[in-house]
Write a protein that holds these residues in place. Structure first.
Motif, PDB file in Angstrom:
ATOM      1  N   ASN A 131      39.314   6.892  33.100  1.00  0.00           N
ATOM      2  CA  ASN A 131      38.086   7.180  32.340  1.00  0.00           C
ATOM      3  C   ASN A 131      36.911   6.356  32.837  1.00  0.00           C
ATOM      4  O   ASN A 131      35.790   6.846  32.938  1.00  0.00           O
ATOM      5  CB  ASN A 131      38.294   6.859  30.853  1.00  0.00           C
ATOM      6  N   GLU A 132      37.198   5.094  33.134  1.00  0.00           N
ATOM      7  CA  GLU A 132      36.141   4.191  33.591  1.00  0.00           C
ATOM      8  C   GLU A 132      35.614   4.634  34.952  1.00  0.00           C
ATOM      9  O   GLU A 132      34.418   4.553  35.231  1.00  0.00           O
ATOM     10  CB  GLU A 132      36.682   2.751  33.685  1.00  0.00           C
TER      11      GLU A 132
ATOM     12  N   GLU B  12      35.468   7.600  35.990  1.00  0.00           N
ATOM     13  CA  GLU B  12      34.653   8.817  35.834  1.00  0.00           C
ATOM     14  C   GLU B  12      33.270   8.521  35.263  1.00  0.00           C
ATOM     15  O   GLU B  12      32.310   9.206  35.556  1.00  0.00           O
ATOM     16  CB  GLU B  12      35.379   9.821  34.921  1.00  0.00           C
ATOM     17  N   THR B  13      33.202   7.487  34.405  1.00  0.00           N
ATOM     18  CA  THR B  13      31.939   7.222  33.702  1.00  0.00           C
ATOM     19  C   THR B  13      31.189   6.011  34.255  1.00  0.00           C
ATOM     20  O   THR B  13      29.994   5.857  33.999  1.00  0.00           O
ATOM     21  CB  THR B  13      32.209   6.924  32.211  1.00  0.00           C
TER      22      THR B  13
ATOM     23  N   MET C 231      31.752   3.141  33.088  1.00  0.00           N
ATOM     24  CA  MET C 231      31.618   2.278  31.896  1.00  0.00           C
ATOM     25  C   MET C 231      32.924   1.507  31.675  1.00  0.00           C
ATOM     26  O   MET C 231      33.965   2.134  31.485  1.00  0.00           O
ATOM     27  CB  MET C 231      31.345   3.206  30.708  1.00  0.00           C
TER      28      MET C 231
ATOM     29  N   THR D  23      32.739   0.268  38.042  1.00  0.00           N
ATOM     30  CA  THR D  23      32.291  -0.260  36.743  1.00  0.00           C
ATOM     31  C   THR D  23      31.528  -1.537  37.049  1.00  0.00           C
ATOM     32  O   THR D  23      32.064  -2.432  37.706  1.00  0.00           O
ATOM     33  CB  THR D  23      33.463  -0.617  35.811  1.00  0.00           C
TER      34      THR D  23
ATOM     35  N   CYS E 183      36.221   2.203  28.470  1.00  0.00           N
ATOM     36  CA  CYS E 183      35.808   3.356  27.663  1.00  0.00           C
ATOM     37  C   CYS E 183      37.007   4.228  27.288  1.00  0.00           C
ATOM     38  O   CYS E 183      36.851   5.221  26.582  1.00  0.00           O
ATOM     39  CB  CYS E 183      34.730   4.162  28.380  1.00  0.00           C
TER      40      CYS E 183
END
Ligand code: URA
Ligand code: SF4
Length: 180
Positions: A44-45, A47-48, A50, A24, A53
């Motif tokens: 989640n972060e 994976e993205t 971001m 991130t 998130c």
């Protein structure tokens, strides 16, 4: 900030690069007066790429909305850019390796207010080994930047009382924001 993003993507300074998916780097506004500093990416972060998130991010959004701020108004990053396996706590040596990126981001953004979220980023910003109960919602000024430590939004998931405390602390934050 673009050059810094490339450095972070290629970074192997601590072991976390081996198990992470995406680092991130930041999200939000490069002209913002406020910088939020979380702890480290979660699933989640990772994976993205971001920050905030997932579930903690939803709570952060609620808090921002409570004081009429939007994600686009603020700058959000983490003290560790890569996910620790199973979301374990950051290690001191990982923070020591990763902090150069955060310091660079502070130099580029020049925020008026920094809100460290949770004990790792709060202790780092204050250079003091205090507990959150003694730091949260207090207004410090270091190198002409207001530092306002807050509980981590994820704390609300485990203890709903933290929601009201965070709301109060966000009110303090917005007062400083509006008068600077
Ligand atoms: N928790 C954090 O500290 N940072 C994130 O980006 C997500 C959850
Ligand atoms: Fe580099 Fe920071 Fe990721 Fe460690 S956590 S590999 S220091 S970017």
């Amino acid at each position: 900030m673009k050059e810094l993003a490339i450095k972070i993507k290629n970074c192997k300074k601590c072991d976390l690069w081996e198990t992470r998916n995406l680092p991130t780097i930041y999200s939000g506004n490069l002209k913002s007066k406020i910088m939020f500093i979380g702890e480290a990416p979660g699933r989640n972060e990772d994976e993205t790429g971001m920050p905030f998130c997932g579930r903690a991010g939803q709570i952060l959004d609620e808090l921002l909305e409570y004081v009429n701020l939007k994600r686009e108004d603020v700058f959000i990053t983490n003290i560790l850019k890569c996910r620790p396996p199973s979301n374990r706590d950051p290690k001191e040596e990982e923070i020591n390796e990763c902090k150069v990126y955060l310091e660079e981001q502070i130099k580029i953004l020049k925020p008026k207010i920094i809100c460290p979220l949770g004990r790792f980023s709060s202790r780092y910003m204050l250079k003091k080994n205090l507990e959150m109960g003694d730091m949260h919602g207090k207004i410090f000024k270091i190198n002409n930047i207001f530092i306002i430590p807050m509980y981590h939004p994820a704390a609300v998931i485990y203890d709903n009382k933290k929601r009201e405390i965070l709301k109060k602390d966000f009110k303090k934050l917005i007062k400083i924001y509006d008068s600077n």
